[in-house]
Design a protein around this motif. Sequence first.
Motif, PDB file in Angstrom:
ATOM      1  N   MET A   1       0.865  -1.310   0.065  1.00  0.00           N
ATOM      2  CA  MET A   1       0.047   0.010  -0.016  1.00  0.00           C
ATOM      3  C   MET A   1       1.005   1.109  -0.150  1.00  0.00           C
ATOM      4  N   ILE A   2       0.580   2.161  -1.121  1.00  0.00           N
ATOM      5  CA  ILE A   2       1.176   3.480  -0.891  1.00  0.00           C
ATOM      6  C   ILE A   2       1.055   4.289   0.246  1.00  0.00           C
ATOM      7  N   GLU A   3       2.042   4.745   1.105  1.00  0.00           N
ATOM      8  CA  GLU A   3       2.024   5.767   2.037  1.00  0.00           C
ATOM      9  C   GLU A   3       1.002   6.870   1.474  1.00  0.00           C
ATOM     10  N   LEU A   4       0.203   7.456   2.412  1.00  0.00           N
ATOM     11  CA  LEU A   4      -0.499   8.597   2.006  1.00  0.00           C
ATOM     12  C   LEU A   4       0.264   9.906   1.792  1.00  0.00           C
ATOM     13  N   TYR A   5       1.315  10.204   2.276  1.00  0.00           N
ATOM     14  CA  TYR A   5       2.019  11.453   1.811  1.00  0.00           C
ATOM     15  C   TYR A   5       2.728  11.235   0.619  1.00  0.00           C
ATOM     16  N   LYS A   6       2.976  10.115   0.018  1.00  0.00           N
ATOM     17  CA  LYS A   6       3.319   9.927  -1.378  1.00  0.00           C
ATOM     18  C   LYS A   6       2.291   9.807  -2.221  1.00  0.00           C
ATOM     19  N   LYS A   7       1.116   9.119  -1.887  1.00  0.00           N
ATOM     20  CA  LYS A   7      -0.130   9.048  -2.787  1.00  0.00           C
ATOM     21  C   LYS A   7      -0.742  10.499  -3.125  1.00  0.00           C
ATOM     22  N   HIS A   8      -0.598  11.252  -1.982  1.00  0.00           N
ATOM     23  CA  HIS A   8      -1.286  12.480  -2.145  1.00  0.00           C
ATOM     24  C   HIS A   8      -0.194  13.739  -2.395  1.00  0.00           C
ATOM     25  N   ARG A   9       0.905  13.536  -2.832  1.00  0.00           N
ATOM     26  CA  ARG A   9       2.042  14.510  -3.211  1.00  0.00           C
ATOM     27  C   ARG A   9       1.433  15.270  -4.172  1.00  0.00           C
ATOM     28  N   PRO A  10       1.644  16.744  -3.965  1.00  0.00           N
ATOM     29  CA  PRO A  10       1.213  17.622  -4.867  1.00  0.00           C
ATOM     30  C   PRO A  10       2.148  17.428  -6.241  1.00  0.00           C
ATOM     31  N   LYS A  11       1.014  17.582  -7.396  1.00  0.00           N
ATOM     32  CA  LYS A  11       1.714  17.658  -8.612  1.00  0.00           C
ATOM     33  C   LYS A  11       2.045  18.818  -9.277  1.00  0.00           C
ATOM     34  N   ASP A  12       1.724  20.075  -8.469  1.00  0.00           N
ATOM     35  CA  ASP A  12       1.920  21.366  -9.203  1.00  0.00           C
ATOM     36  C   ASP A  12       2.151  22.334  -7.768  1.00  0.00           C
ATOM     37  N   LEU A  13       2.579  23.348  -8.116  1.00  0.00           N
ATOM     38  CA  LEU A  13       2.819  24.287  -6.975  1.00  0.00           C
ATOM     39  C   LEU A  13       1.210  24.909  -6.330  1.00  0.00           C
ATOM     40  N   ASP A  14       0.236  24.636  -6.917  1.00  0.00           N
ATOM     41  CA  ASP A  14      -1.150  25.238  -6.627  1.00  0.00           C
ATOM     42  C   ASP A  14      -1.444  24.099  -5.342  1.00  0.00           C
ATOM     43  N   GLY A  15      -0.934  22.937  -5.326  1.00  0.00           N
ATOM     44  CA  GLY A  15      -1.048  21.822  -4.171  1.00  0.00           C
ATOM     45  C   GLY A  15      -0.358  22.146  -3.180  1.00  0.00           C
ATOM     46  N   ILE A  16       0.918  22.889  -3.171  1.00  0.00           N
ATOM     47  CA  ILE A  16       1.634  23.200  -2.092  1.00  0.00           C
ATOM     48  C   ILE A  16       0.820  23.605  -0.781  1.00  0.00           C
ATOM     49  N   VAL A  17       1.061  23.108   0.419  1.00  0.00           N
ATOM     50  CA  VAL A  17       0.081  23.488   1.392  1.00  0.00           C
ATOM     51  C   VAL A  17       0.885  24.488   2.407  1.00  0.00           C
ATOM     52  N   GLY A  18       0.200  25.580   2.914  1.00  0.00           N
ATOM     53  CA  GLY A  18       0.886  26.242   3.744  1.00  0.00           C
ATOM     54  C   GLY A  18       2.161  27.163   3.382  1.00  0.00           C
ATOM     55  N   GLN A  19       2.377  27.353   2.175  1.00  0.00           N
ATOM     56  CA  GLN A  19       3.665  28.093   1.668  1.00  0.00           C
ATOM     57  C   GLN A  19       3.529  29.247   0.591  1.00  0.00           C
ATOM     58  N   HIS A  20       2.460  30.090   1.174  1.00  0.00           N
ATOM     59  CA  HIS A  20       1.899  31.043   0.184  1.00  0.00           C
ATOM     60  C   HIS A  20       2.946  31.986  -0.352  1.00  0.00           C
ATOM     61  N   SER A  21       3.848  32.381   0.467  1.00  0.00           N
ATOM     62  CA  SER A  21       4.603  33.546   0.237  1.00  0.00           C
ATOM     63  C   SER A  21       5.936  32.742  -0.891  1.00  0.00           C
ATOM     64  N   ALA A  22       6.361  31.492  -0.431  1.00  0.00           N
ATOM     65  CA  ALA A  22       7.292  30.673  -1.397  1.00  0.00           C
ATOM     66  C   ALA A  22       6.909  30.529  -2.795  1.00  0.00           C
ATOM     67  N   VAL A  23       5.502  29.982  -2.755  1.00  0.00           N
ATOM     68  CA  VAL A  23       4.836  29.391  -3.879  1.00  0.00           C
ATOM     69  C   VAL A  23       4.616  30.882  -4.718  1.00  0.00           C
ATOM     70  N   SER A  24       4.354  32.017  -4.048  1.00  0.00           N
ATOM     71  CA  SER A  24       4.172  33.005  -5.180  1.00  0.00           C
ATOM     72  C   SER A  24       5.454  33.587  -5.831  1.00  0.00           C
ATOM     73  N   VAL A  25       6.410  33.573  -4.933  1.00  0.00           N
ATOM     74  CA  VAL A  25       7.791  33.734  -5.750  1.00  0.00           C
ATOM     75  C   VAL A  25       8.058  32.941  -6.733  1.00  0.00           C
ATOM     76  N   LEU A  26       8.063  31.584  -6.462  1.00  0.00           N
ATOM     77  CA  LEU A  26       8.154  30.534  -7.433  1.00  0.00           C
ATOM     78  C   LEU A  26       7.424  30.368  -8.711  1.00  0.00           C
ATOM     79  N   THR A  27       6.242  31.145  -8.509  1.00  0.00           N
ATOM     80  CA  THR A  27       5.204  31.075  -9.681  1.00  0.00           C
ATOM     81  C   THR A  27       5.716  32.186 -10.499  1.00  0.00           C
ATOM     82  N   GLN A  28       6.202  32.989 -10.080  1.00  0.00           N
ATOM     83  CA  GLN A  28       6.785  34.422 -10.563  1.00  0.00           C
ATOM     84  C   GLN A  28       7.789  34.105 -11.509  1.00  0.00           C
TER      85      GLN A  28
END
Length: 309
Positions: A1-28
């Motif tokens: 059985m695949i561990e949940l953290y691997k199964k639900h690993r984000p596929k894009d930056l929009d799925g990254i949780v709790g890192q709004h500032s970092a994601v904004s910089v990276l998206t830019q």
Amino acid sequence: MIELYKKHRPKDLDGIVGQHSAVSVLTQMIENDEIPHTLLLTGPSGVGKTTIARILRKHLKCNAQDFTEVNIADIRGIDNVRDIRRRMSLCPLHGKTKVWLLDEAHKLSGDAQNALLKMLEDTPKHVYFFLCTTEPGKLIKTIRTRCTEIALKPIGEKDLSELVMSVYHKEVPKGHFPEMAFDKIVENSEGSARKALVLLGSIIHLESEEAMLEAIEKSTQEAQAIQLCRLLLNPRSSWQNISKLLKELEGEEPEGLRRMVLGYMRSVLLGSGSLAGRAGSIIGIFERNFFDSGNAGLALACWETMGEK
């Protein structure tokens, strides 16, 4: 059985949780086509550093065969860095880029860091380095100043709560998650999405709230015991870190912890790796029981282990 953290690993930056500032910089950076050739991702364990690096690799259109992920804890040496330097001069097998993800980068030896610095200062246009670390202060200053640093932070309780509840309902659409167990997971996750989903995975198929709470408690204890074993096994660990963990473990049964340490060290010893000798010494120190000495006996054994450096 695949561990949940691997199964639900984000596929894009929009799925990254709790890192709004970092994601904004990276998206830019992505929108402007300005992803740095040397990127340093820092922050606690389980907050998205390696996940972000893997996502950026896809935005660089780096083929899987041209992507190398290295856990520095497994190598550390200068010879491995020299091998990377040799390979980075080669053209990509597919596409236009080659990417190296160096996880736990702070564990590179001093010589290896200096060798890496020379590579970062003279990186070919087709090569990208993503360094991930929980302890950026252990990297030499010149490496840190050479990289573009993106600092990630512990994930807040609100974001963790939303993540845990979302994953739970994806896994058990018609299930009911007891509120106390839900709160206990968030409380014991210490800002780590990975830890939260590991805890969720340990209880997700249990039926009663009591059984869930017991499983969370046991999982947390085992994680702390493993952390203690790793600190004891690492000759470079500080007594400050070990004593801090011992204080957190004061409510646990010392004799049970002793047996966990023995079991962990036995596995290392039988593995016959470079740390087998140290594991054997620790077994010798922990062979006496703690029935009478309790937490004091555990602390003394840990102190004696530190003296074995």
